[in-house]
Enzyme design. Structure first.
Site, PDB file in Angstrom:
ATOM      1  CD1 TRP A  64       0.123  -1.028   3.321  1.00 29.35           C
ATOM      2  CD2 TRP A  64       0.215   1.209   3.275  1.00 29.35           C
ATOM      3  NE1 TRP A  64       0.763  -0.610   4.467  1.00 29.35           N
ATOM      4  CE2 TRP A  64       0.827   0.764   4.464  1.00 29.35           C
ATOM      5  CE3 TRP A  64       0.165   2.585   3.047  1.00 29.35           C
ATOM      6  CZ2 TRP A  64       1.377   1.629   5.422  1.00 29.35           C
ATOM      7  CZ3 TRP A  64       0.708   3.453   3.979  1.00 29.35           C
ATOM      8  CH2 TRP A  64       1.305   2.972   5.154  1.00 29.35           C
ATOM      9  CD  GLU A 109       5.532   4.792  12.622  1.00 29.11           C
ATOM     10  OE1 GLU A 109       6.496   4.542  11.884  1.00 29.11           O
ATOM     11  OE2 GLU A 109       4.871   3.918  13.206  1.00 29.11           O
ATOM     12  CD  GLU A 147       8.430   0.926  10.617  1.00 27.60           C
ATOM     13  OE1 GLU A 147       7.868   1.975  10.960  1.00 27.60           O
ATOM     14  OE2 GLU A 147       8.164  -0.176  11.132  1.00 27.60           O
ATOM     15  CG  HIS A 150       4.354   3.073   9.073  1.00 29.72           C
ATOM     16  ND1 HIS A 150       4.910   2.181   9.971  1.00 29.72           N
ATOM     17  CD2 HIS A 150       3.909   2.326   8.025  1.00 29.72           C
ATOM     18  CE1 HIS A 150       4.803   0.953   9.474  1.00 29.72           C
ATOM     19  NE2 HIS A 150       4.204   1.026   8.301  1.00 29.72           N
ATOM     20  CD  GLU A 200       9.043  -2.729  13.951  1.00 26.96           C
ATOM     21  OE1 GLU A 200       7.898  -2.252  13.853  1.00 26.96           O
ATOM     22  OE2 GLU A 200       9.984  -2.373  13.231  1.00 26.96           O
ATOM     23  CB  THR A 203       4.804   0.528  16.760  1.00 23.03           C
ATOM     24  OG1 THR A 203       5.511  -0.609  16.307  1.00 23.03           O
ATOM     25  CG2 THR A 203       5.778   1.568  17.239  1.00 23.03           C
ATOM     26  CG  ASP A 232       3.135  -2.063   7.020  1.00 22.88           C
ATOM     27  OD1 ASP A 232       2.613  -2.998   6.381  1.00 22.88           O
ATOM     28  OD2 ASP A 232       3.459  -0.976   6.504  1.00 22.88           O
ATOM     29  CD  GLU A 233       4.814  -0.213  13.049  1.00 23.68           C
ATOM     30  OE1 GLU A 233       5.897  -0.797  12.875  1.00 23.68           O
ATOM     31  OE2 GLU A 233       4.702   1.026  12.998  1.00 23.68           O
ATOM     32  CG  HIS A 236       8.146  -4.219  10.147  1.00 23.47           C
ATOM     33  ND1 HIS A 236       7.888  -2.870  10.059  1.00 23.47           N
ATOM     34  CD2 HIS A 236       8.175  -4.674   8.870  1.00 23.47           C
ATOM     35  CE1 HIS A 236       7.778  -2.520   8.775  1.00 23.47           C
ATOM     36  NE2 HIS A 236       7.934  -3.601   8.043  1.00 23.47           N
TER      37      HIS A 236
END
Ligand SMILES: [Fe+2]
Ligand SMILES: [Fe+2]
Length: 369
Positions: A64, A109, A147, A150, A200, A203, A232-233, A236
Site C-alpha cells: 500500500w 514514525e 516504515e 507510516h 515493533e 507500535t 506492518d508493525e 516487522h
C-alpha cells in the site's frame, strides 16, 4: 506510559539550540559489547536470513502507499475539495486528546532516519556501503522503506484534518531527528534485535488502539489507516522475533543474556527525546495522554514482555550457563514485578490532583492530566 522516569538519559549532550534542557547527565556509553568473534554468527546466518527473514518483506508492487488512503489531488478541484471536506467532517468528533496521541505517534514514525542510523551501527549486520547485498542490510533498507510510509501517511492526514498546529508538529520532528537517540545497543545486534522485537510489537499495539478509537470516534478511514500501519508493525515484529528465536537456538546463553541486559536497561521509547521548543516534558506529557486513552500503557509493556517470554519459550530453556540462568530468572519474573510496581504507582497517581498541561500541537489547548 512512563516507562523511563529520566527521559533524557543515555545520550550525549547535544548543543543547546538543538535539544531540550537535559534533566540529568548521561551515563558513559558502552561501545561494541558483542565479542568480535560473534560477528561470525551473523555471517553464518546469512543464508538463513535470506530464506526466513527477507520473505517477510512485501514486494513494492504489492505494498500500500499513502496515496491509497488520501484525497486524490489530481481530481477536478471541486471533487478534491469535497474529499478533503469529507475527511474533515469525519475527524470533527475525535477529541483533542486523540490528536495529541496521534501526533506523538506520527512524530515517532517521522524520526525514521534515526532508527535506520541505529540499525546501521550494529556490528555484523550493518550496511557497510549503503547498497550492501548482505541480507541483513537488504532487510534494514527495505524495512526503512516500508516504515517510511507510516509517518508520510499520518502526517498528510493530520495536515488535511486541520486539527493540529502543523508548524509546531514539524518543529518537534526537526528537534527529534536532530537530537538522535541511543537505545543502549552498544553496537550489539543481539541487543538491537531484542529491542526491535519489543518495539515493533509496542507500535503494533499502539496503532491498533488508535485504529479502534478512530472507529469509535466516527472516522472509519483513519481507523483503516492506523490498522494498516499496525499490520506492518506486526509483520516487522515477526521478523525481529524470529531473529532472536534463531539466536536463542544457535547461542542460547548469549541470546538469553542479551534479553536480560536489554530488559534491565528498559525499553526506552524511540521518541523519548521529543521536544517542541516549549515543553521540556513533552514526551512525558504525551505518554500520559496515551496511557489515559489506553493507547499504550504500562500494562501493555508487561503484556509485551510476557508475550515474548512465551513466544521464545524462555521459561523452558535448558543448557544455560550460570550467567544465562540468572538472566532467565530475571526476565521470566519481570512482568509480574512490573505489574506490582505499576499498581502502586497508579495508586499514588490517583491521590494526586490533576493538573492542566498545554500542548502546542493542538494550539496550546489545555488537557487535564
Ligand atoms: Fe512504523
Ligand atoms: Fe515499526
Amino acid at each position: 506510559m512512563q516507562i523511563k522516569t529520566l527521559p533524557f538519559a543515555r545520550t550525549p549532550t547535544p548543543s543547546h539550540h538543538l535539544s531540550p534542557p537535559r534533566a540529568t547527565s548521561p551515563p558513559p556509553q558502552r561501545l561494541h559489547s558483542m565479542p568480535p568473534e560473534k560477528q561470525e554468527i551473523f555471517h553464518s546466518l546469512s543464508g538463513w536470513a535470506s530464506q526466513r527473514i527477507l520473505p517477510l518483506l512485501k514486494p513494492v508492487g504489492q505494498c500500500w502507499q499513502p496515496q491509497h488512503f488520501l484525497p486524490d489531488a489530481t481530481l477536478p478541484s471541486e471533487e478534491f475539495t469535497e474529499a478533503v471536506r469529507a475527511l474533515r467532517d469525519r475527524t470533527k468528533e475525535l477529541p483533542e486528546e486523540y490528536f495529541v496521541v496521534l501526533v506523538g505517534d506520527m512524530v515517532t514514525e517521522e524520526a525514521l532516519p534515526t532508527y535506520q542510523t541505529i540499525m546501521n551501527s550494529l556490528d555484523g549486520v550493518k550496511d557497510d556501503c549503503g547498497t550492501s547485498p548482505s541480507p541483513w542490510a537488504v532487510w534494514t533498507r527495505a524495512w526503512s522503506a516500508e516504515e517510511n510510509r507510516h509517518g508520510d501517511l499520518l502526517r498528510t492526514y493530520l495536515y488535511l484534518s486541520g486539527r493540529v498546529d502543523m508548524k509546531m508538529v514539524e518543529k518537534t520532528i526537526h528537534y527529534l531527528i536532530a537530537a538522535g537517540m541511543d537505545p543502549g545497543f552498544d553496537n550489539n545486534p543481539y541487543l538491537g534485535f531484542v529491542y526491535t522485537s519489543f518495539q515493533e510489537r509496542a507500535t503494533f499495539v499502539s496503532h491498533g488502539n488508535t485504529a479502534r478509537l478512530a472507529k469509535e470516534g466516527g472516522d472509519p478511514v483513519l481507523a483503516r489507516i492506523c490498522g494498516t500501519i499496525a499490520a506492518d508493525e506486526k509483520r516487522h515484529e515477526n521478523a525481529y522475533s524470529r531473529i532472536v528465536e534463531k539466536l536463542l537456538e544457535v547461542d542460547p546463553t548469549g541470546a538469553m543474556v542479551a534479553i536480560g541486559t536489554m530488559m534491565e536497561k528498559k525499553i526506552t521509547m524511540p521518541a523519548h527525546l521529543m521536544y517542541d521548543g516549549e515543553d521540556p516534558r513533552l514526551f512525558e506529557h504525551y505518554s500520559t495522554v496515551a496511557q489515559r486513552m489506553g493507547v499504550y500503557t504500562a500494562k501493555d509493556y508487561a503484556d509485551i514482555l510476557e508475550f515474548l517470554v512465551q513466544r521464545w519459550r524462555l521459561e523452558k530453556m535448558e543448557g544455560l550457563t550460570a550467567e544465562g540462568k540468572r538472566a532467565q530468572d530475571f526476565v521470566c519474573g519481570l512482568a509480574p514485578r512490573i505489574r506490582r510496581l505499576q499498581e502502586r504507582a497508579d495508586e499514588r497517581a490517583r491521590k494526586l490532583k490533576p493538573c492542566g498541561v498545554k500542548f502546542s500541537w493542538i494550539f496550546n489547548k489545555e488537557l487535564l492530566l
